[in-house]
Write an enzyme that holds these catalytic residues in place. Sequence first.
Site, PDB file in Angstrom:
ATOM      1  N   CYS A  12       0.857  -1.261  -0.044  1.00  0.00           N
ATOM      2  CA  CYS A  12       0.003  -0.072   0.219  1.00  0.00           C
ATOM      3  C   CYS A  12       0.992   1.223  -0.105  1.00  0.00           C
ATOM      4  O   CYS A  12       1.849   1.270   0.824  1.00  0.00           O
ATOM      5  CB  CYS A  12      -0.793  -0.116   1.313  1.00  0.00           C
ATOM      6  SG  CYS A  12      -2.056   1.391   1.315  1.00  0.00           S
TER       7      CYS A  12
ATOM      8  N   HIS B   9     -10.124   1.087   1.354  1.00  0.00           N
ATOM      9  CA  HIS B   9      -9.553   2.463   1.743  1.00  0.00           C
ATOM     10  C   HIS B   9     -10.526   3.438   1.943  1.00  0.00           C
ATOM     11  O   HIS B   9     -10.652   4.128   2.908  1.00  0.00           O
ATOM     12  CB  HIS B   9      -8.695   2.974   0.671  1.00  0.00           C
ATOM     13  CG  HIS B   9      -7.295   2.814   0.870  1.00  0.00           C
ATOM     14  ND1 HIS B   9      -6.549   3.054   1.975  1.00  0.00           N
ATOM     15  CD2 HIS B   9      -6.474   2.160   0.075  1.00  0.00           C
ATOM     16  CE1 HIS B   9      -5.371   2.549   1.900  1.00  0.00           C
ATOM     17  NE2 HIS B   9      -5.174   2.018   0.799  1.00  0.00           N
TER      18      HIS B   9
ATOM     19  N   HIS C 132      -8.937  -3.827  -2.210  1.00  0.00           N
ATOM     20  CA  HIS C 132      -8.021  -3.163  -1.532  1.00  0.00           C
ATOM     21  C   HIS C 132      -8.366  -1.491  -1.477  1.00  0.00           C
ATOM     22  O   HIS C 132      -8.369  -1.051  -0.378  1.00  0.00           O
ATOM     23  CB  HIS C 132      -6.491  -3.312  -2.005  1.00  0.00           C
ATOM     24  CG  HIS C 132      -5.448  -2.333  -1.051  1.00  0.00           C
ATOM     25  ND1 HIS C 132      -4.427  -2.981  -0.360  1.00  0.00           N
ATOM     26  CD2 HIS C 132      -5.158  -1.035  -1.305  1.00  0.00           C
ATOM     27  CE1 HIS C 132      -3.833  -1.933   0.084  1.00  0.00           C
ATOM     28  NE2 HIS C 132      -4.150  -0.805  -0.337  1.00  0.00           N
ATOM     29  N   GLU C 133      -8.620  -1.153  -2.550  1.00  0.00           N
ATOM     30  CA  GLU C 133      -8.932   0.282  -2.837  1.00  0.00           C
ATOM     31  C   GLU C 133     -10.543   0.485  -2.207  1.00  0.00           C
ATOM     32  O   GLU C 133     -10.664   1.621  -1.638  1.00  0.00           O
ATOM     33  CB  GLU C 133      -8.831   0.981  -4.351  1.00  0.00           C
ATOM     34  CG  GLU C 133      -7.680   0.472  -4.763  1.00  0.00           C
ATOM     35  CD  GLU C 133      -6.382   1.447  -3.864  1.00  0.00           C
ATOM     36  OE1 GLU C 133      -6.637   2.547  -3.444  1.00  0.00           O
ATOM     37  OE2 GLU C 133      -5.340   0.639  -4.033  1.00  0.00           O
TER      38      GLU C 133
HETATM   39 NI    NI Z   1      -3.369   1.147  -0.121  1.00  0.00          NI
END
Ligand code: NI
Length: 194
Positions: free
Chosen positions: A98, A144, A140-141
């Site tokens: 990340c 976030h 993953h995004e």
């Molecule tokens: Ni990330």
Amino acid sequence: MAQMEIRIFGDPVLRQRAHDVQDFDGRLATLAQDMLETMRLADGVGLAANQVGVLKRLFTWEVPIEGEDGDVTRHGGAVVNPTLIDSSEELQDGDEGCLSFPGLFYPVQRPLRVEVSYQDLAGDDHTVQLEDFFARVWLHEMDHLNGILFVDHLAKHDRRAALRAIREYRLEQGLDEPDKPAPPGNLLLGRRSR
Ligand code: NI
């Protein structure tokens, strides 16, 4: 185009939930373009708006795929207001990093396939099915945008190692002062995994 500052773990904005994008205007397009540029300069494959301090449900991604002829095609773009529609029970294993945790990579298990609906920069609706690494990047995004970070998915010992490493990184970079007591609700403790 402007390169933006990527926030490092410990910055509260990374733990906040981003808000739905309502205005599909030139400012949004400019933000997406700046994020894409910032992501490329940092050698990342994904960047969420939280990571540049903007609480909008927007991320950029780009994955280069080398074809059999050796030519590289870039897959990616800007994704707005993504919603996870479905994810496979079948899982994938792989290392994940990340841009808010520079240089750190740890194994994270993710669904192998996902279906996601989202909007583009013009506000048009799309639904897409993704698998393997593409699915990993989008998950993953999307995490976030909900204030969830990849360290939340790590095995205990990896998580401990990651938090230790990022603490040292912050000290090295002058982001924290040594011997200063931790702020209330110490962010380095992060949030428990789901
Ligand atoms: Ni990330």
